[in-house]
Design a protein around this motif. Structure first.
Motif, mmCIF file in Angstrom:
data_model
loop_
_atom_site.group_PDB
_atom_site.id
_atom_site.type_symbol
_atom_site.label_atom_id
_atom_site.label_comp_id
_atom_site.label_asym_id
_atom_site.label_seq_id
_atom_site.Cartn_x
_atom_site.Cartn_y
_atom_site.Cartn_z
ATOM 1 N N PHE A 68 0.714 -1.165 0.087
ATOM 2 C CA PHE A 68 0.166 0.244 0.057
ATOM 3 C C PHE A 68 0.931 1.389 0.061
ATOM 4 C CE2 PHE A 68 -3.027 -2.943 2.125
ATOM 5 C CZ PHE A 68 -4.012 -3.024 1.052
ATOM 6 N N LEU A 99 -3.019 4.628 -1.682
ATOM 7 C CA LEU A 99 -3.908 4.766 -0.730
ATOM 8 C C LEU A 99 -3.911 6.501 -0.730
ATOM 9 C CD1 LEU A 99 -3.075 2.403 2.369
ATOM 10 C CD2 LEU A 99 -4.785 2.529 0.632
ATOM 11 N N PRO A 106 -8.005 1.162 2.469
ATOM 12 C CA PRO A 106 -8.001 -0.048 1.868
ATOM 13 C C PRO A 106 -9.506 -0.584 2.008
ATOM 14 C CG PRO A 106 -6.240 -0.062 3.645
ATOM 15 C CD PRO A 106 -7.203 1.287 3.657
ATOM 16 N N ASP A 110 -8.997 -5.241 -1.268
ATOM 17 C CA ASP A 110 -7.735 -5.121 -1.260
ATOM 18 C C ASP A 110 -7.084 -5.839 -0.004
ATOM 19 O OD1 ASP A 110 -8.067 -3.024 -3.084
ATOM 20 O OD2 ASP A 110 -8.356 -1.465 -1.620
#
Length: 384
Positions: A68, A99, A106, A110
């Motif tokens: 992420f 993000l 998320p 995800d």
């Protein structure tokens, strides 16, 4: 409180005299990652020595499934506020999910199959630095999906002071979600504990949170960051001045984006004192800077000592008051998009500046809120 006991055990094991980041203390967290499907929240500051954390984890056999990426992206080459696209890491081949932009939290898909989220990002201890909001939304998504969050703590380079106006929750945004002052004097790990403990996540959910503590750290320590935390914070001085100069982002004044002295100067074309000038041009992290190609007049702070600015640990208002006083079109000083109010945490500071209040008068209004916040903060401190 298992995180505090962990901290005490680490100190007793002899780490207290040497600064060791959470990411460096592999023995404290690698066993928890073995044979588990892991997602990581990382950026270029997520390093252990010369190695990026993702590369290190893969070398250790950890099953990293997803990266992420916060504002500025995984590799850190995007502008502030720039939309970051999902993709794949060119080195590891792992999927990278942004993000930032419209996808700050998320989604359930995800996190499909993920058992633990590892968060390792260098913060700078300032409320409007967006990695705090990323931390909030990651914790919230993890809580809603019964996933553990492990924060690898890192020092706060602005960790010695608590100062500035508190955020009024009516002005919450991605540049400030929580009722804290601009300088809150906590590490990212301590801040995560406060988010959880104060019930700030949506619907009061609590994350299954584990903080891997620092060793050998105290809040007043001067800490030189080995890697710049974002493209426009290139050195110790810019980081130390950022809590004060970033407020210019909500005004017509430039704070140095598009120069080699980001957050070390301020100016605008109509500033009345013409003794110092600079011209913003497109650079890394500032593809289209404010006043691009236009001569700006202002004040150069780049000769200041980073150690001296750090030691003061205050949000200085004299720069802002000077700029407003010496700007030729005061009615246009604050941007019309209310960004200044979101940075300041309310519309009160803007109104006080317009009304001609002195720095001392403005600071007096912060005292009660800061005293109350320090009481809350004390519950979550892991370090002296």
């Amino acid at each position: 409180m298992h995180y505090f006991l962990l901290f005490l055990l680490l100190v007793m094991n002899g780490f207290a005299d040497e600064l060791v980041t959470g990411a460096q203390n592999l023995k404290a967290y690698l066993p928890s990652l073995q044979n588990r499907r892991v997602a990581v929240v990382v950026n270029p500051s997520s390093v252990v020595g010369d190695a990026h954390l993702v590369d290190l984890l893969l070398d250790k056999g950890v099953k990293v499934k997803t990266i992420f990426a916060p504002e500025h992206g995984f590799r850190g080459d995007a502008d502030a506020g720039e939309h970051i696209k999902d993709g794949y890491d060119r080195k590891s081949g792992l999927p990278v999910i942004s993000l930032y932009g419209s996808h700050k939290k998320p989604a359930h898909k995800d996190l499909d199959g993920i058992e633990i989220i590892l968060f390792d990002i260098q913060d700078v201890g300032v409320r409007f630095y967006t990695y705090l909001s990323t931390l909030h939304y990651v914790m919230e998504a993890a809580a809603e999906n019964n996933i553990t969050v492990m924060v690898l703590d890192r020092p706060n380079p602005n960790g010695g002071g608590v100062d500035g106006p508190l955020l009024n929750e009516k002005f919450s945004s991605f540049v400030g979600l929580h009722p804290v002052p601009i300088l809150y004097g906590m590490t990212i790990g301590e801040y995560a504990l406060m988010i959880n403990g104060e019930g700030w996540l949506k619907n009061g959910v609590k994350a299954d949170l584990n903080v891997i503590a620092l060793q050998g750290y105290a809040h007043g320590d001067f800490y030189h960051l080995p890697v710049k935390p974002s493209p426009n914070l290139p050195n110790d001085l810019s980081i130390a001045l950022y809590p004060s100069l970033a407020l210019f982002e909500g005004t017509v004044f430039s704070a140095g984006r598009g120069t080699t002295k980001q957050f070390q100067l301020y100016g605008a074309p109509l500033y009345s004192n013409k003794t110092f000038s600079f011209t913003p041009v497109p650079r890394e992290g500032a593809k289209s800077p404010k006043h691009k190609g236009t001569v700006c007049y202002g004040v150069d702070l780049s000769g200041m000592s980073p150690e001296a600015v750090h030691a003061a640990q205050t949000v200085r208002l004299d720069y802002l008051l000077d700029a407003y006083k010496n700007y030729e079109e005061r009615e246009n000083f604050f941007l019309k998009n209310s960004f200044f109010d979101r940075l300041a945490g309310s519309d009160e500071l803007r109104q006080q500046i317009i009304a001609g209040k002195s720095e001392e008068e403005i600071r007096t209004g912060w005292k009660e809120d800061l005293t109350h916040f320090k009481t809350i903060r004390a519950k979550y401190l892991l370090y002296p």
